[in-house]
Design an enzyme around this catalytic site. Structure first.
Site, mmCIF file in Angstrom:
data_model
loop_
_atom_site.group_PDB
_atom_site.id
_atom_site.type_symbol
_atom_site.label_atom_id
_atom_site.label_comp_id
_atom_site.label_asym_id
_atom_site.label_seq_id
_atom_site.Cartn_x
_atom_site.Cartn_y
_atom_site.Cartn_z
ATOM 1 N N ASP A 10 -15.809 98.273 74.339
ATOM 2 C CA ASP A 10 -14.454 98.803 74.135
ATOM 3 C C ASP A 10 -14.615 100.256 73.690
ATOM 4 O O ASP A 10 -15.705 100.683 73.305
ATOM 5 C CB ASP A 10 -13.726 97.991 73.042
ATOM 6 C CG ASP A 10 -12.322 98.540 72.771
ATOM 7 O OD1 ASP A 10 -11.617 98.902 73.728
ATOM 8 O OD2 ASP A 10 -11.939 98.632 71.593
ATOM 9 N N SER A 11 -13.516 100.984 73.709
ATOM 10 C CA SER A 11 -13.552 102.367 73.231
ATOM 11 C C SER A 11 -13.848 102.413 71.730
ATOM 12 O O SER A 11 -14.291 103.435 71.221
ATOM 13 C CB SER A 11 -12.208 103.034 73.502
ATOM 14 O OG SER A 11 -11.175 102.280 72.895
ATOM 15 N N CYS A 73 -11.129 96.107 76.875
ATOM 16 C CA CYS A 73 -10.347 97.320 76.648
ATOM 17 C C CYS A 73 -9.276 97.401 77.725
ATOM 18 O O CYS A 73 -9.601 97.416 78.926
ATOM 19 C CB CYS A 73 -11.287 98.531 76.729
ATOM 20 S SG CYS A 73 -10.430 100.112 76.622
ATOM 21 N N GLU A 151 -7.362 101.795 63.792
ATOM 22 C CA GLU A 151 -8.669 102.420 63.533
ATOM 23 C C GLU A 151 -8.730 102.984 62.100
ATOM 24 O O GLU A 151 -9.791 103.149 61.536
ATOM 25 C CB GLU A 151 -8.960 103.535 64.549
ATOM 26 C CG GLU A 151 -9.189 103.046 65.971
ATOM 27 C CD GLU A 151 -10.623 102.571 66.265
ATOM 28 O OE1 GLU A 151 -11.556 103.006 65.580
ATOM 29 O OE2 GLU A 151 -10.774 101.735 67.191
ATOM 30 N N CYS A 185 -3.425 96.080 74.729
ATOM 31 C CA CYS A 185 -4.543 96.861 74.201
ATOM 32 C C CYS A 185 -5.220 95.958 73.176
ATOM 33 O O CYS A 185 -4.538 95.320 72.362
ATOM 34 C CB CYS A 185 -4.015 98.129 73.546
ATOM 35 S SG CYS A 185 -5.214 98.981 72.513
ATOM 36 N N HIS A 187 -6.693 96.492 70.573
ATOM 37 C CA HIS A 187 -6.499 96.834 69.157
ATOM 38 C C HIS A 187 -5.261 96.141 68.571
ATOM 39 O O HIS A 187 -5.164 95.933 67.370
ATOM 40 C CB HIS A 187 -6.281 98.342 68.993
ATOM 41 C CG HIS A 187 -7.540 99.152 69.009
ATOM 42 N ND1 HIS A 187 -8.348 99.258 70.109
ATOM 43 C CD2 HIS A 187 -8.118 99.924 68.044
ATOM 44 C CE1 HIS A 187 -9.361 100.054 69.831
ATOM 45 N NE2 HIS A 187 -9.247 100.480 68.579
HETATM 46 N N1 DGL Z 1 -8.911 98.827 72.889
HETATM 47 C C1 DGL Z 1 -8.489 99.895 73.759
HETATM 48 C C2 DGL Z 1 -7.512 99.332 74.787
HETATM 49 O O1 DGL Z 1 -7.476 98.103 74.884
HETATM 50 C C3 DGL Z 1 -8.115 100.980 72.856
HETATM 51 C C4 DGL Z 1 -7.351 102.062 73.338
HETATM 52 C C5 DGL Z 1 -7.904 103.447 73.339
HETATM 53 O O2 DGL Z 1 -9.091 103.672 73.241
HETATM 54 O O3 DGL Z 1 -7.050 104.316 73.478
HETATM 55 O O4 DGL Z 1 -6.822 99.996 75.509
#
Ligand code: DGL
Length: 272
Positions: A10-11, A73, A151, A185, A187
């Site tokens: 993931d990011s 992600c 975050e 997302c 998150h």
């Molecule tokens: N977890 C990522 C997603 O599902 C995070 C979003 C991001 O990095 O902007 O899109």
């Protein structure tokens, strides 16, 4: 091969929602997680940048010998759609499993989708839902601030800032009478309680991390890659920013400490 780890990326930390679910349903599996914490968020970046980062993330996991890759992600799954075809191992993103769960859950046919700007602009969830059932109505809303809230540990459902941002983003979807909301997302499940409080119990929330983990179990089974071991598997974490920050926030996502299982890795100059 079946004893090799499952690779998840993931990011940042959001993909840990998928890790948590996977460990619950398949405790014998080994997992290698990569969180690109130095470059989060992806959701506000250009298509080319997201694709470049996603490829670096996936190839890093491949270099660790993983048997399968999960892009946990929403942004990567929506934008880097070609990644699936270039990898030598089974791959899934979050869009298809989550859309299937939402289509199954809705009763009034009105589904909301929230995600990052890149995800919503791609129309990925909406297209997949309408492919599964063209009679449904889909309402989308990008919620970029949710990623920063999570975050930065602004996650308490009674926190005034969290409540205000939730209301600001979700008012329109609430007025549209949706009965199902995709947390598109990974998150977002971390602030699910605040979202549920605002929308009320009549709206079913679909957790993209959880649905993807469940879908991945089926994918492993189909490819005969389930780990036959009766021992508990190990989870190893790699991040591109500081290990200490990851340790602190990961505990919130996983409900347990990640201890010394975290290492730093720099993919910036990966030649992919
Ligand atoms: N977890 C990522 C997603 O599902 C995070 C979003 C991001 O990095 O902007 O899109």
């Amino acid at each position: 091969m079946s004893e090799n780890a499952i690779g998840i990326f993931d990011s940042g930390l959001g993909g840990l929602t998928a890790v948590k679910e996977l460990v619950k349903v398949l405790p014998q599996e080994n997992i290698i997680y990569f969180g690109d914490t130095a470059r989060v968020p992806y959701g506000t970046r250009s298509r080319n940048t997201i694709i470049k980062y996603a490829r670096q993330d996936a190839y890093f996991l491949l270099s660790r010998g993983v048997k399968m890759i999960i892009a946990a992600c929403g942004t990567v799954s929506s934008v880097a759609v070609g990644l699936k075809d270039e990898l030598p191992v089974p791959f899934t993103g979050v869009v298809v499993p989550t859309a299937i769960a939402a289509v199954t859950a809705t009763r009034n046919g009105r589904i909301g989708v929230i995600g990052t700007s890149a995800t919503v602009n791609s129309g990925s969830y909406k297209n997949e839902i309408l492919r599964l059932n063209p009679a449904l109505t889909v309402f989308q809303q990008d919620c970029p601030l949710f990623v920063s809230l999570v975050e930065n540990s602004f996650i308490a459902p009674d926190d005034a800032i969290v409540r205000l941002v939730v209301e600001r983003y979700l008012q329109r979807l609430k007025n549209e009478g949706i009965d199902t909301l995709i947390l598109g997302c990974t998150h977002f499940p971390i602030i699910a309680e605040a979202i549920q409080n605002y929308l009320g119990d009549g709206v079913t929330l679909i957790d993209s991390g959880k649905e993807t983990a469940l879908y991945a179990v089926e994918l492993l089974r189909k490819n005969k890659l389930l780990n036959p071991s009766s021992q508990e598997g190990a989870c190893r974490y790699y991040v591109s920013d500081t290990v200490e920050d990851f340790r602190r926030v990961a505990e919130i996502f996983l409900d347990h400490s990640v201890g010394n299982e975290v290492s730093h890795i720099n993919l910036e100059h990966a030649n992919i």
